[in-house]
Design a protein around this motif. Structure first.
Motif, PDB file in Angstrom:
ATOM      1  N   PHE A  67       0.834  -1.208   0.000  1.00  0.00           N
ATOM      2  CA  PHE A  67       0.000   0.000   0.000  1.00  0.00           C
ATOM      3  C   PHE A  67       0.863   1.251   0.000  1.00  0.00           C
ATOM      4  CE2 PHE A  67      -2.086   3.337   2.633  1.00  0.00           C
ATOM      5  CZ  PHE A  67      -3.055   3.695   1.718  1.00  0.00           C
ATOM      6  N   TYR A  68       2.015   1.222   0.697  1.00  0.00           N
ATOM      7  CA  TYR A  68       2.885   2.394   0.747  1.00  0.00           C
ATOM      8  C   TYR A  68       3.463   2.715  -0.625  1.00  0.00           C
ATOM      9  CZ  TYR A  68       2.664   1.940   5.835  1.00  0.00           C
ATOM     10  OH  TYR A  68       2.216   1.870   7.124  1.00  0.00           O
ATOM     11  N   ALA A  71       0.782   4.428  -2.612  1.00  0.00           N
ATOM     12  CA  ALA A  71       0.554   5.788  -2.125  1.00  0.00           C
ATOM     13  C   ALA A  71       1.681   6.726  -2.552  1.00  0.00           C
ATOM     14  CB  ALA A  71       0.412   5.785  -0.607  1.00  0.00           C
ATOM     15  N   ALA A 115       1.685   8.430   4.002  1.00  0.00           N
ATOM     16  CA  ALA A 115       0.660   7.444   4.328  1.00  0.00           C
ATOM     17  C   ALA A 115       0.847   6.926   5.745  1.00  0.00           C
ATOM     18  CB  ALA A 115       0.714   6.281   3.337  1.00  0.00           C
ATOM     19  N   PHE A 137      -1.960  10.009   6.662  1.00  0.00           N
ATOM     20  CA  PHE A 137      -3.126   9.135   6.669  1.00  0.00           C
ATOM     21  C   PHE A 137      -3.396   8.595   8.067  1.00  0.00           C
ATOM     22  CE2 PHE A 137      -2.791   7.608   1.947  1.00  0.00           C
ATOM     23  CZ  PHE A 137      -3.145   8.881   1.535  1.00  0.00           C
ATOM     24  N   SER A 151      -9.319   6.864   6.042  1.00  0.00           N
ATOM     25  CA  SER A 151     -10.295   5.963   5.468  1.00  0.00           C
ATOM     26  C   SER A 151     -11.404   5.770   6.498  1.00  0.00           C
ATOM     27  CB  SER A 151      -9.602   4.625   5.172  1.00  0.00           C
ATOM     28  OG  SER A 151     -10.522   3.602   4.948  1.00  0.00           O
ATOM     29  N   ASP A 264      -7.551  -2.602   2.040  1.00  0.00           N
ATOM     30  CA  ASP A 264      -6.646  -1.774   1.223  1.00  0.00           C
ATOM     31  C   ASP A 264      -6.914  -1.928  -0.265  1.00  0.00           C
ATOM     32  OD1 ASP A 264      -5.269  -0.499   3.245  1.00  0.00           O
ATOM     33  OD2 ASP A 264      -3.514  -1.824   3.153  1.00  0.00           O
ATOM     34  N   HIS A 283      -7.093   4.768  -2.758  1.00  0.00           N
ATOM     35  CA  HIS A 283      -5.903   5.551  -2.421  1.00  0.00           C
ATOM     36  C   HIS A 283      -5.842   6.857  -3.203  1.00  0.00           C
ATOM     37  CE1 HIS A 283      -4.503   3.295  -5.992  1.00  0.00           C
ATOM     38  NE2 HIS A 283      -3.731   4.343  -6.207  1.00  0.00           N
TER      39      HIS A 283
END
Length: 323
Positions: A67-68, A71, A115, A137, A151, A264, A283
């Protein structure tokens, strides 16, 4: 350069200054002349004059969490489109911005986006002292200089709970990030509260530190103790991948024996080997919200209290819950 390009000195200056009006044809002539001359602009005088660098630090973790990476790519593209230069900084271990302060304080950046969250109030106060706008985030700590884009963690977890119950699950498990992590805690809270509304008041929990390996071990331990629930919710996709592999190695069938969902919707979640049901928080929407806050904060030399923007979520159901 102006003579070679056939334009005025002011046109050259406008071409290399963000936000200045210049036609596409003039811009083309100036850049072609610059290439012929081997010229690249020196931004140091402008930094000294404006007291701004147009540098924005993007802070990442050395974690393997995909996910990083997603982002960072989205942040970089969005910032470069608005004329900012990007400085990439990495936190050595951990999933929080707190440990990066000493290095960031020595850089002359206009703002910080990440993030990763600011976890403790002490770190928030320390960041405020360097007077640099920060947008991160899922940050629980905020102040005049720190804002957050979240989120809908609890709402997304509630969607997972509803799905599990609808698919016939009667026992439930959760593998979280770390005990102190805000997003993980909110996902567990939303999961528990919605299950309680369905009449289920017990959730077996374990910690996976947002890592594949730790979640694999946590799920393997459940299998060894014969305490695998009917449905297992993991606080991110990477941990769900680890749990899936551990459960399958233990001889359990997915989804016939165990329902599994993540959070995610990283690209690998849709791969055939995982085909993972997951919460999609978008994202791109989170990055867009962060950039909008950042621009507003950078335009105000004395910003008001930090703001929090919550981005809605949806559920993507795939094979790991389709009985």
């Amino acid at each position: 350069m102006a003579r070679l390009a056939g334009v005025s000195q002011s046109a050259v200056s406008r071409t290399f200054n963000k936000g200045k009006s210049v036609s596409e044809e003039t811009s083309r002539k100036v850049f072609e002349a610059a290439e012929q001359l081997g010229y690249s602009p020196n931004f140091l005088p402008r930094m000294l004059l404006k007291h701004r660098s147009d540098l924005v630090a993007i802070v990442v973790s050395d974690s393997s969490n995909p996910f990083y990476a997603v982002a960072v790519d989205a942040f970089s593209r969005a910032l470069q489109e608005t004329g900012h230069q990007v400085l990439l900084a990495s936190v050595d271990g951990g999933n929080a911005l707190d440990g990066i302060l000493p290095r960031l304080a020595s850089y002359r950046v206009d703002a910080i986006v990440s993030a990763l969250p600011v976890v403790t109030q002490a770190a928030a106060e320390a960041f405020a002292r360097i007077r640099i706008p920060i947008v991160s985030f899922n940050t629980p700590a905020r102040n005049q200089w720190i804002s957050s884009v979240c989120s809908d963690n609890a709402g997304g977890a509630a969607l997972v709970a509803d799905l599990f119950v609808a698919r016939g699950a009667r026992s439930f498990g959760f593998i979280g990030g770390t005990p102190s992590d805000y997003a993980s805690g909110e996902r567990l809270r939303g999961f528990r509260e919605r299950l309680a509304l369905h009449g289920f008041d017990r959730v077996e929990t374990a910690m996976g530190d947002y890592l594949y390996e730790d979640a694999f071990q946590a799920a393997a331990a459940m299998a060894e103790r014969r305490k695998v629930p009917d449905a297992l919710f993991c606080a991110n996709d990477l941990m769900a991948f680890g749990a899936l592999d551990a459960l399958r190695r233990a001889g359990l069938r997915i989804p016939e024996d165990v329902l599994v969902a993540g959070y995610d919707d990283v690209p690998a979640a849709a791969w055939g080997s995982f085909d993972l049901t997951t919460v999609v928080h978008g994202h791109q929407a989170m990055v867009a919200a962060a950039i909008a806050i950042l621009h507003a904060r950078m335009a105000d030399p004395e910003p008001a209290d930090g703001v929090t923007t919550t981005v809605p979520v949806r559920l993507a159901e795939r094979a790991t819950t389709q009985r």
